[in-house]
Structures are given as structure tokens and as C-alpha cells.
Design a protein around this motif. Structure first.
Motif, PDB file in Angstrom:
ATOM      1  N   ARG A   8      48.154  16.146  74.508  1.00  0.00           N
ATOM      2  CA  ARG A   8      48.952  16.585  75.641  1.00  0.00           C
ATOM      3  C   ARG A   8      48.655  18.056  75.929  1.00  0.00           C
ATOM      4  NH1 ARG A   8      54.855  15.012  74.910  1.00  0.00           N
ATOM      5  NH2 ARG A   8      54.847  16.691  73.389  1.00  0.00           N
ATOM      6  N   PRO A   9      48.470  18.427  77.188  1.00  0.00           N
ATOM      7  CA  PRO A   9      48.155  19.820  77.500  1.00  0.00           C
ATOM      8  C   PRO A   9      49.238  20.769  77.003  1.00  0.00           C
ATOM      9  CG  PRO A   9      47.831  18.400  79.414  1.00  0.00           C
ATOM     10  CD  PRO A   9      48.519  17.570  78.381  1.00  0.00           C
ATOM     11  N   ASP A  10      48.839  21.912  76.493  1.00  0.00           N
ATOM     12  CA  ASP A  10      49.765  22.941  76.058  1.00  0.00           C
ATOM     13  C   ASP A  10      50.208  23.728  77.278  1.00  0.00           C
ATOM     14  OD1 ASP A  10      51.076  25.158  75.086  1.00  0.00           O
ATOM     15  OD2 ASP A  10      49.712  25.458  73.412  1.00  0.00           O
ATOM     16  N   ILE A  11      51.408  23.412  77.791  1.00  0.00           N
ATOM     17  CA  ILE A  11      51.904  24.021  79.013  1.00  0.00           C
ATOM     18  C   ILE A  11      52.033  25.527  78.849  1.00  0.00           C
ATOM     19  CG2 ILE A  11      53.822  24.077  80.652  1.00  0.00           C
ATOM     20  CD1 ILE A  11      54.420  21.186  79.819  1.00  0.00           C
ATOM     21  N   TYR A  12      52.535  25.946  77.699  1.00  0.00           N
ATOM     22  CA  TYR A  12      52.749  27.371  77.463  1.00  0.00           C
ATOM     23  C   TYR A  12      51.424  28.134  77.548  1.00  0.00           C
ATOM     24  CZ  TYR A  12      57.304  25.823  75.753  1.00  0.00           C
ATOM     25  OH  TYR A  12      58.548  25.258  75.649  1.00  0.00           O
ATOM     26  N   ARG A  54      62.476  29.706  89.462  1.00  0.00           N
ATOM     27  CA  ARG A  54      63.075  30.653  88.538  1.00  0.00           C
ATOM     28  C   ARG A  54      62.129  30.964  87.386  1.00  0.00           C
ATOM     29  NH1 ARG A  54      68.201  31.656  88.109  1.00  0.00           N
ATOM     30  NH2 ARG A  54      68.166  31.451  85.829  1.00  0.00           N
ATOM     31  N   GLY A  55      62.428  32.084  86.708  1.00  0.00           N
ATOM     32  CA  GLY A  55      61.765  32.419  85.462  1.00  0.00           C
ATOM     33  C   GLY A  55      60.255  32.402  85.516  1.00  0.00           C
ATOM     34  N   ILE A  56      59.662  31.709  84.562  1.00  0.00           N
ATOM     35  CA  ILE A  56      58.207  31.690  84.411  1.00  0.00           C
ATOM     36  C   ILE A  56      57.518  31.090  85.621  1.00  0.00           C
ATOM     37  CG2 ILE A  56      58.134  29.447  83.270  1.00  0.00           C
ATOM     38  CD1 ILE A  56      55.991  32.546  82.419  1.00  0.00           C
ATOM     39  N   ASN A  57      58.184  30.188  86.345  1.00  0.00           N
ATOM     40  CA  ASN A  57      57.553  29.566  87.502  1.00  0.00           C
ATOM     41  C   ASN A  57      57.301  30.571  88.630  1.00  0.00           C
ATOM     42  OD1 ASN A  57      57.369  27.001  86.366  1.00  0.00           O
ATOM     43  ND2 ASN A  57      59.427  26.444  87.025  1.00  0.00           N
ATOM     44  N   ILE A  58      58.140  31.603  88.719  1.00  0.00           N
ATOM     45  CA  ILE A  58      57.901  32.651  89.712  1.00  0.00           C
ATOM     46  C   ILE A  58      56.568  33.331  89.424  1.00  0.00           C
ATOM     47  CG2 ILE A  58      58.748  34.812  90.705  1.00  0.00           C
ATOM     48  CD1 ILE A  58      61.557  33.990  89.857  1.00  0.00           C
ATOM     49  N   PHE A  99      59.095  22.422  83.994  1.00  0.00           N
ATOM     50  CA  PHE A  99      60.524  22.153  84.011  1.00  0.00           C
ATOM     51  C   PHE A  99      60.906  21.616  82.640  1.00  0.00           C
ATOM     52  CE2 PHE A  99      58.570  18.154  85.161  1.00  0.00           C
ATOM     53  CZ  PHE A  99      59.362  17.187  84.570  1.00  0.00           C
ATOM     54  N   TYR A 100      62.185  21.660  82.336  1.00  0.00           N
ATOM     55  CA  TYR A 100      62.643  21.254  81.013  1.00  0.00           C
ATOM     56  C   TYR A 100      63.479  19.986  81.099  1.00  0.00           C
ATOM     57  CZ  TYR A 100      60.993  25.738  79.326  1.00  0.00           C
ATOM     58  OH  TYR A 100      60.195  26.797  79.001  1.00  0.00           O
ATOM     59  N   LYS A 101      63.156  19.054  80.233  1.00  0.00           N
ATOM     60  CA  LYS A 101      63.883  17.792  80.175  1.00  0.00           C
ATOM     61  C   LYS A 101      64.681  17.746  78.877  1.00  0.00           C
ATOM     62  CE  LYS A 101      63.215  12.792  80.623  1.00  0.00           C
ATOM     63  NZ  LYS A 101      62.219  11.698  80.793  1.00  0.00           N
ATOM     64  N   GLU A 102      65.962  17.430  79.000  1.00  0.00           N
ATOM     65  CA  GLU A 102      66.842  17.387  77.839  1.00  0.00           C
ATOM     66  C   GLU A 102      67.046  15.952  77.391  1.00  0.00           C
ATOM     67  OE1 GLU A 102      71.323  18.323  77.833  1.00  0.00           O
ATOM     68  OE2 GLU A 102      70.412  20.239  77.254  1.00  0.00           O
ATOM     69  N   ARG A 119      67.759  18.192  72.551  1.00  0.00           N
ATOM     70  CA  ARG A 119      66.577  19.035  72.545  1.00  0.00           C
ATOM     71  C   ARG A 119      66.038  19.150  73.966  1.00  0.00           C
ATOM     72  NH1 ARG A 119      62.964  17.184  67.252  1.00  0.00           N
ATOM     73  NH2 ARG A 119      64.489  17.807  65.669  1.00  0.00           N
ATOM     74  N   ARG A 120      65.387  20.269  74.233  1.00  0.00           N
ATOM     75  CA  ARG A 120      64.758  20.493  75.530  1.00  0.00           C
ATOM     76  C   ARG A 120      63.255  20.563  75.336  1.00  0.00           C
ATOM     77  NH1 ARG A 120      65.718  25.352  77.758  1.00  0.00           N
ATOM     78  NH2 ARG A 120      65.767  24.689  79.925  1.00  0.00           N
ATOM     79  N   VAL A 121      62.547  19.808  76.146  1.00  0.00           N
ATOM     80  CA  VAL A 121      61.092  19.758  76.050  1.00  0.00           C
ATOM     81  C   VAL A 121      60.486  20.184  77.375  1.00  0.00           C
ATOM     82  CG1 VAL A 121      59.085  18.283  75.675  1.00  0.00           C
ATOM     83  CG2 VAL A 121      61.157  17.923  74.327  1.00  0.00           C
ATOM     84  N   ALA A 122      59.486  21.037  77.301  1.00  0.00           N
ATOM     85  CA  ALA A 122      58.814  21.501  78.512  1.00  0.00           C
ATOM     86  C   ALA A 122      57.925  20.398  79.079  1.00  0.00           C
ATOM     87  CB  ALA A 122      57.975  22.738  78.207  1.00  0.00           C
TER      88      ALA A 122
END
Length: 304
Positions: A8-12, A54-58, A99-102, A119-122
Motif C-alpha cells: 500500500r502506498p505510504d501516504i505520509y 484543512r491541515g496537510i491537504n492545504i 482523509f482519515y477513516k475511523e 483507531r484512525r487510519v490515513a
């Protein structure tokens, strides 16, 4: 069949690399992806919800817009553009957002003792700029502050409502936590540049220090020492830089990079390259700071 998580691609890493590349390309001129003029300075907007990212997406979308010279701040997924009656042109390359999915997991929460914990996953999503589609009618752009002698009423009102103590004098700009005061040179000491007026330079510096002001223990209580150690100061400077960029975008002020920011560029790059989540942390804290300041506006209005 379960997917191999290693594939899976490393989004970060993907987003961090985009930001690092943008900084490196402009570092010689002290330019960041968020030092822009025109409509592209505004916070990126999703065309489906009408809300600002918001945040990093900006940062991710500002960097993408700069790299490809997009002239608008309107973005949407392929499907969202179709729903607007627009068509993404063939061969156009999308830009990454997160985006984050809980979700709940079946394991005890060490803090509450509950049998399940959240848990929240990117998750990655891909969007296209309005410049990449056909059939989009661009709205009239908001005129940025341009008169070097006229104060920005919106910025003055915003800063006043925070209740921050701001003093003028001397030739340095800083926030001093010991007495909780922002110190700035007199407005007439601020000089313009090829890309900004003295007024824009003044307000971008003020908003930078105001973001530092939010980090006080009685406000957002920002502390980076445990995670970043000797790099904590550089990360706090990056938070203030991003916070100022978010606020300048909202208030229609072109962000003028302060000369001393050049000293932090190499430090920032070292931090970002060492920790792929560092820019996410800085952007999240900058968003928290701007949200805190926005909350002060609402309380001030309610008390009036």
C-alpha cells in the motif's frame, strides 16, 4: 483476498516528498509553496462541499498548484467534477490528498478498559484542479490587500478580537512567552518587496507571531521537545509559518516571507526528511492554532 499492507502506498511519504521538493525548488529565493499571489493564495476549496481543505491537504494542494502553475484554488475528485457538469481532460494528472477513516478494533483500550477501541487510519484520495477540467466557470477572484498605506480592516478586527497584547517599537519581531507579549517594529518600518506591499509584510509578520502566541500553555499548549528534541524550535517556527499562511489566505493578505525564515529552511528540510509525519504534525498544529483564533472571534462577537 487480503491486500499486502507493505504494497500500500505510504501516504505520509508521498505528501512529505511533494512538500520537500517544492521547498527545495524555491529555497534559494526563500519561497515556500504557500508564498503565492492571486486566487491560488486562498485556502483550496472542494467544489462539492464548498468547504476549505484543512491541515496537510492545504499544503499538498498549494505545492501541487505551484509545481503545475494552476491559477485557481478549486479542487474536486473526478466524480465530483462530473456531478458539476464538468469533465476532467484526458491525460491530466491528479493530486494527492489524505482523509482519515475511523474504525473499531477488538482490543481493550488501556486508558478506559473498554473491550473495543477506535483507531484512525490515513486514506488517500485524488483530486483535480479547476484548470484541468472543461466546463468550469471561474468565480470572480477576491481582491487581495494591495494599497501599501491602507490598513486591512479585516486583519485589524481579527487580531483585536484575540485579546493578544501587541507592542510596537524597536527593529525586531518576536513573541515572548515569559510576559505573553508580541513585539513588532512600528508599521512604517516594514518595507515592501517585488511581490508584497509594506502592509502585507506587516500583517504576515504579525500573524506569524500571533500563531506563536497560541502555543502558550494556557492556550493550545504546544510542546514538541519530547518528539523532536533539538529540532523542536524549528518545528514551532514551521507551525508559525504555516499558521500565518492559513490566516493570510483567509484574510486576503499576500504572505511575505520574513528574511529570517531562510535560516530555517535547511533545518526544516532535515526534520521533514527524517520524519515523514513531521509536516503532518506541523500542519495539524497550525490548523489547531487558526481554529483557536477563529474561536476567539466567535466569543468576542457573542460578548459584544
Amino acid at each position: 483476498m487480503k491486500r499486502n499492507p507493505q504494497k500500500r502506498p505510504d501516504i505520509y511519504s508521498q505528501i512529505t516528498n511533494t512538500i520537500v521538493e517544492a521547498i527545495e525548488q524555491g529555497a534559494g529565493e526563500w519561497q515556500m509553496p504557500w508564498h503565492r499571489s492571486g486566487e491560488g493564495l486562498n485556502r483550496p476549496i472542494n467544489i462539492h462541499s464548498g468547504k476549505a481543505y484543512r491541515g496537510i491537504n492545504i499544503l499538498s494542494l498549494w505545492a501541487s498548484a505551484q509545481a503545475r502553475e494552476f491559477t485557481t484554488g478549486s479542487w474536486g475528485t473526478y466524480r465530483q467534477w462530473q456531478e458539476k457538469g464538468c469533465q476532467v481532460r484526458k491525460g491530466e494528472k491528479s493530486s494527492l490528498i489524505v482523509f482519515y477513516k475511523e474504525f473499531e478494533v477488538e482490543e481493550p483500550d488501556p486508558n478506559t478498559g473498554d473491550e473495543t477501541s477506535k483507531r484512525r487510519v490515513a486514506r488517500a484520495s485524488w483530486v483535480f484542479n479547476a484548470d484541468q477540467v472543461d466546463g468550469y466557470e471561474r468565480p470572480e477572484p477576491v481582491e487581495p490587500v494591495s494599497d501599501p498605506v491602507q490598513r486591512s480592516q479585516a486583519a485589524e478586527r481579527f487580531v483585536t478580537r484575540t485579546g493578544a497584547v501587541i507592542r510596537h517599537g524597536g527593529d525586531q519581531a518576536f513573541y515572548r512567552p515569559s510576559d505573553d507579549v508580541i513585539q513588532l517594529p512600528e508599521p512604517e518600518r516594514f518595507l515592501g518587496s517585488e511581490t508584497s506591499t509594506p502592509t502585507e509584510s506587516y500583517y504576515s509578520t504579525l500573524l506569524h507571531e500571533l500563531t506563536h502566541w497560541t502555543g502558550h500553555a494556557k492556550r493550545c499548549d504546544r510542546q514538541f521537545g519530547e518528539r523532536f528534541g533539538d529540532d523542536a524550535y524549528a518545528v514551532e517556527e514551521l507551525v508559525a509559518e504555516l499558521g500565518a499562511s492559513f490566516l493570510c489566505a483567509d484574510l486576503g493578505i499576500n504572505l511575505d516571507p520574513r528574511p529570517d525564515h531562510a535560516a530555517y529552511i535547511d533545518h526544516w528540510l532535515r526534520v521533514l526528511k527524517a520524519d515523514s509525519k513531521a509536516i503532518f504534525t506541523a500542519a495539524a498544529q497550525a490548523a489547531k492554532a487558526s481554529d483557536y483564533l477563529a474561536g476567539l472571534q466567535e466569543r468576542s462577537e457573542a460578548a459584544a
